[in-house]
Design a protein around this motif. Sequence first.
Motif: not given
Length: 331
Positions: A132-136
């Motif tokens: 999630k921290s990398f992107g949805d």
Amino acid sequence: MSRYRKVEVRTWSDRKFRALSPIPPCGQGLWLHLLTGPHTGPIPGLFRAGRAAIAEELGWDQEAFDKAFQEVFDQGMAEADFGARLVWLPKAIESNKPESPNVVKSWAAEWAILPECPLKARAYEALCEALKSFGDSYLKAFTESCEKPDVKPSPKPSGKAMANQEQEQEQEQEQEQDFGSTDPVEPSGSTASNHPKIPPVSQGRTDKPPANRYADDIHRVFQHWQRVMQHPQAKLDDKRMSRIRDRLKDGYTASDLIAAVDGCTRSPHHMGENDRATRYDDIELICRDAKHVDQFLRLADAPDMTGMSAAARRTATAAQQWLEEEGGNAH
């Protein structure tokens, strides 16, 4: 300058590397092996491996391995459910970020064969948080491709408890074989656990090896073959399992068979450059008999021709065959 360096998995099975003085039992050596060894897969830090298999790979006795793993565990660098034979390096994904959501989708085949257990459920939650921290889009790719384990995540276990899990499981399996009973008995004074325990078998038994003696090595070899040959959907059927087991019984190690798989990738003929334009890369062929294993092991030490053009590779192969024939005639 990049802070990261690439280490090929095949380093551990390289002939020259294996000829060097071995790594003595220690936490640092184990950590490097857990991070880069042949048991690793496409999912950063999550892989199937057992205590005995890792210890054998490093040439350590079980007590030395357990002590080194306790060091790594105490630092929060690794966890394991050795009963299920699952190891997790919680921070591995931070230095091995997937290049795209499509890479995350490609984890599906590996995820499906990892054993179901509470540790896998905890790893699932942690991976969701990291992705999630990398992107949805990364998180979506994971949740849609990799099914959430149908077990509840467990609290972080103690290192000693993890080391005992595999021993308890093997004792249960042998007890069932010896007495034909699957009704476990809870020993007096035991602590609570996720499953009941049965009395340990006699330590003096040597007439029959555990049923799972080769299980870890078979899965390591097969999973490496799946990744290297890009056959993620291939099944470990009875025939493939039998071939790998037979070669292990012959005395080849899992590292030998992994090196043989790598050797097959260096054969243009087996990789499809032949009259039929057909790949002959099945693990059943590679492990068919000792002769095949030895041939592919020799190829593993040969120059890598994967970067050459088709014509250059054919020329190099022909030259190599000529040199081998001349060498044979000289003897």
